[in-house]
Design an enzyme around this catalytic site. Sequence first.
Site, mmCIF file in Angstrom:
data_model
loop_
_atom_site.group_PDB
_atom_site.id
_atom_site.type_symbol
_atom_site.label_atom_id
_atom_site.label_comp_id
_atom_site.label_asym_id
_atom_site.label_seq_id
_atom_site.Cartn_x
_atom_site.Cartn_y
_atom_site.Cartn_z
ATOM 1 N N SER A 1 66.627 45.976 10.080
ATOM 2 C CA SER A 1 66.606 45.685 10.975
ATOM 3 C C SER A 1 68.071 44.767 11.217
ATOM 4 C CB SER A 1 65.765 45.111 11.934
ATOM 5 O OG SER A 1 64.979 46.264 12.869
ATOM 6 N N SER A 29 66.458 46.964 14.569
ATOM 7 C CA SER A 29 66.745 46.886 16.760
ATOM 8 C C SER A 29 67.764 45.252 16.907
ATOM 9 C CB SER A 29 64.847 45.614 16.610
ATOM 10 O OG SER A 29 65.191 45.226 15.361
ATOM 11 N N LYS A 43 69.851 36.986 17.985
ATOM 12 C CA LYS A 43 69.444 37.665 18.749
ATOM 13 C C LYS A 43 67.894 37.368 19.643
ATOM 14 C CE LYS A 43 66.069 41.424 17.034
ATOM 15 N NZ LYS A 43 65.715 42.255 15.539
HETATM 16 N N1 GLN Z 1 63.588 49.735 11.896
HETATM 17 C C1 GLN Z 1 62.301 49.390 11.048
HETATM 18 C C2 GLN Z 1 61.386 49.594 12.601
HETATM 19 O O1 GLN Z 1 61.400 49.869 13.319
HETATM 20 C C3 GLN Z 1 62.769 48.266 10.801
HETATM 21 C C4 GLN Z 1 62.798 46.881 11.957
HETATM 22 C C5 GLN Z 1 62.903 45.677 11.655
HETATM 23 O O2 GLN Z 1 63.941 45.423 10.805
HETATM 24 N N2 GLN Z 1 62.675 44.875 12.589
HETATM 25 O O3 GLN Z 1 60.185 49.289 12.405
#
Ligand code: GLN
Length: 466
Positions: A177, A153, A78
């Site tokens: 994410s 994400s 990532k």
């Molecule tokens: N979807 C969640 C957010 O937008 C989690 C993001 C993540 O785990 N980095 O905060």
Amino acid sequence: MIDIKDLTIEKASEMLKKGEVTSVDLTVACLKNIEARNKELNVFLEVFGDVLEQAKKADEIIKSGEAKKLTGIPIAIKDNILIIGRKVSAGSKMLENYVASYDAFVIKKLKEAGAVLIGRTNMDEFAMGSSTENSAYGPVKNPIDLTRVPGGSSGGSAAAVASGMCFGALGSDTGGSIRQPASFCGIVGMKPSYDVVSRSGVMAMASSLDQIGPFAKTSEDAKTIFDCIVGKDEMDSTSVVIEGRTFSTSIIGVPREWLKEGVDKEILENFEKSLEKLEKAGYKIKDISLPYSKYALAAYYILMPAEVSTNLSRLDGVRYGLRKEGENVFDTYKKSRSAGFGAETRRRIILGTYVLSHGYYDAYYNKAWKVRHAIEKEFENIFKEVNFVATPTTPTPAFKFGEKSDPLQMYLSDIFTVLANIAGTPTISVPSGFSSAGLPTGIQFTGPLFADESLFAIEKDLRENK
Ligand code: GLN
């Protein structure tokens, strides 16, 4: 030409050791898939120029008989994890040309194991989002249905594994994410216990919630990556070493009262079917009640932006990041941050600054911490009764691009995943069948703190009990 779409790390690693394939073969096969589909899917922001060199080196290690399980296996990373000498942008214009000056701990570990680092994957800007629509470099498409998001994400990492562009990938999980994109793309994604994997060299989103974890086709493969990246790191003072924790019983608690509203019918049906299969495999299913856990999402969307606002303050065009010259230093900050950050990032910085400001701190931030402690206690108690807690990973399967234009709607897709970050517990999302439209759905299992190892076996039991 070797077909790697269904080839696991476990099998590939055996084949490498027996000399049936080389790391160069595996890498070329991944590169072919990348060439065929990366334009349409937008998964990789960069494929590293030296992947074949890396593969050749791995082949030499294999020949010398020194191979480990990940030697010669192509892994995607990532874009918020530092690899020395390579660009790392966190999906943001702010860090478009930023080059990492050191290796993240997890990268050091992968390099020591001789893994082939194939490239950096697209993501929501600074890991904020559930769809990759917040990436400054355009969204990733779901390889199963191009009209739909891959989740976020870490959507790039999930789509890379699901489309055979690599064998496994690393993602970060602050509120889901890893698990949410894994479920949207039909693969396994795991978030370790807080502190079990060093966060050194990972761009901080919300430091008290962030963890790095693996994506893979199977839980055995996810475990192989997990085993490689755990360990004590002097560069992360919070990192700990755990003794594997196993249980003599296999009791799964299900908070059914919490699933009554807002969850897609087909998701629930698949969820119940998976539980039935596990029952046949010898697990006991027990109804439980988690009265505080439904407040996890509300607490998350106070605590996370508060930490985001402090963590991202260093990106001001002076210390780090894109610079737009202004009339004075404050004007430079303003211009640089307005140009460098996307709308969602700015929204969270503003929200976080607000909840931390004088007069609101007690009303929001402190209250959210109290909720967090109540949830931690609730989890501690529930794990005296059951070994795991199961919920669907997400309330719906992968949604369409643009479908969740209201930020609150988007945040609601994290309803089941944020809990484990709030409680710091280990958790895994594994495939749980398909919707009638052919979209993958996921089931999530969460265990007590430091019971990471015990989570991997569940997917195998589910897979083998058809
Ligand atoms: N979807 C969640 C957010 O937008 C989690 C993001 C993540 O785990 N980095 O905060």
